[in-house]
Design a protein around this motif. Structure first.
Motif, PDB file in Angstrom:
ATOM      1  N   GLY A 158      -9.455   3.387   1.953  1.00  0.00           N
ATOM      2  CA  GLY A 158      -9.780   2.649   0.734  1.00  0.00           C
ATOM      3  C   GLY A 158     -10.957   3.266   0.010  1.00  0.00           C
ATOM      4  N   VAL A 209      -7.671   2.906  -5.939  1.00  0.00           N
ATOM      5  CA  VAL A 209      -7.851   2.013  -4.798  1.00  0.00           C
ATOM      6  C   VAL A 209      -8.050   2.766  -3.481  1.00  0.00           C
ATOM      7  CG1 VAL A 209      -6.676   0.025  -5.823  1.00  0.00           C
ATOM      8  CG2 VAL A 209      -5.340   1.739  -4.560  1.00  0.00           C
ATOM      9  N   ASP A 240      -3.332   1.611  -7.914  1.00  0.00           N
ATOM     10  CA  ASP A 240      -2.475   0.434  -7.852  1.00  0.00           C
ATOM     11  C   ASP A 240      -1.542   0.410  -9.065  1.00  0.00           C
ATOM     12  OD1 ASP A 240      -3.953  -0.597 -10.025  1.00  0.00           O
ATOM     13  OD2 ASP A 240      -4.997  -2.097  -8.804  1.00  0.00           O
ATOM     14  N   TRP A 244       0.839  -1.199   0.000  1.00  0.00           N
ATOM     15  CA  TRP A 244       0.000   0.000   0.000  1.00  0.00           C
ATOM     16  C   TRP A 244       0.875   1.251   0.000  1.00  0.00           C
ATOM     17  CZ3 TRP A 244      -4.791   1.274  -1.084  1.00  0.00           C
ATOM     18  CH2 TRP A 244      -5.218   2.565  -0.750  1.00  0.00           C
ATOM     19  N   TRP A 254       2.127   1.991  -3.435  1.00  0.00           N
ATOM     20  CA  TRP A 254       1.098   2.612  -4.277  1.00  0.00           C
ATOM     21  C   TRP A 254       0.856   4.053  -3.853  1.00  0.00           C
ATOM     22  CZ3 TRP A 254      -2.938  -1.890  -3.814  1.00  0.00           C
ATOM     23  CH2 TRP A 254      -2.519  -2.965  -4.605  1.00  0.00           C
TER      24      TRP A 254
END
Length: 159
Positions: free
Chosen positions: A59, A147, A141, A18, A21
């Protein structure tokens, strides 16, 4: 690596991914790096966790849940890692500030990046603080699929 305040969640493989990204997306939208990108993804995730500014993200759920907060974010929101990553993102603002927060997130979602944001937030213990100079960006992503969203800021004042 330090695990103070139950904060080792940043070191899991999924959170390291994460962070990658999050950092790649920041570079994409802002045209610069958020932190020094030298070293392995794990080293970069550690550097991001220990950065001298707040980084927090969520998210893309219907009611987004926070999924990352660095050490400064945990301190500011008076939270452990485990508490933060189970908190609905909307709970970081008082109800009176929800519409303003929603508009800012929508602008960041449609444009990819929003800078110089200011607003009032609330910690998990109910302490209010004003943030200034925040940037908010869309997290994508490796396939450029949206995302989540992230925010970073280094200026805040307790109210």
């Amino acid at each position: 690596m330090d695990d103070t305040a139950g904060s080792s969640g940043w070191a899991t493989p999924s959170t390291v991914q994460w962070c990658r990204w999050l950092l790649d997306s920041y570079r994409h939208w802002a045209g610069e790096e958020l932190i020094e990108r030298a070293g392995t993804p794990e080293v970069q995730a550690h550097r991001l966790f220990d950065a001298p500014f707040v980084v927090v993200s969520h998210g893309i759920e219907e009611d987004p849940i926070l999924n990352y907060g660095n050490r400064r974010a945990l301190d500011l929101w008076e939270s452990t890692w485990e508490q933060l990553v189970t908190t609905p993102s909307r709970m970081t603002a008082e109800p009176v500030h929800q519409d303003e927060r929603r508009r800012m997130l929508e602008t960041a979602r449609s444009c990819g990046f929003f800078s110089d944001y200011r607003g009032v937030r609330i910690s998990l213990t109910g302490r209010r603080f004003r943030i200034e100079g925040a940037c908010v960006w869309t997290v994508m992503d490796a396939r450029a699929v949206r995302v989540g969203q992230a925010a970073s800021f280094s200026q805040w004042t307790r109210l």
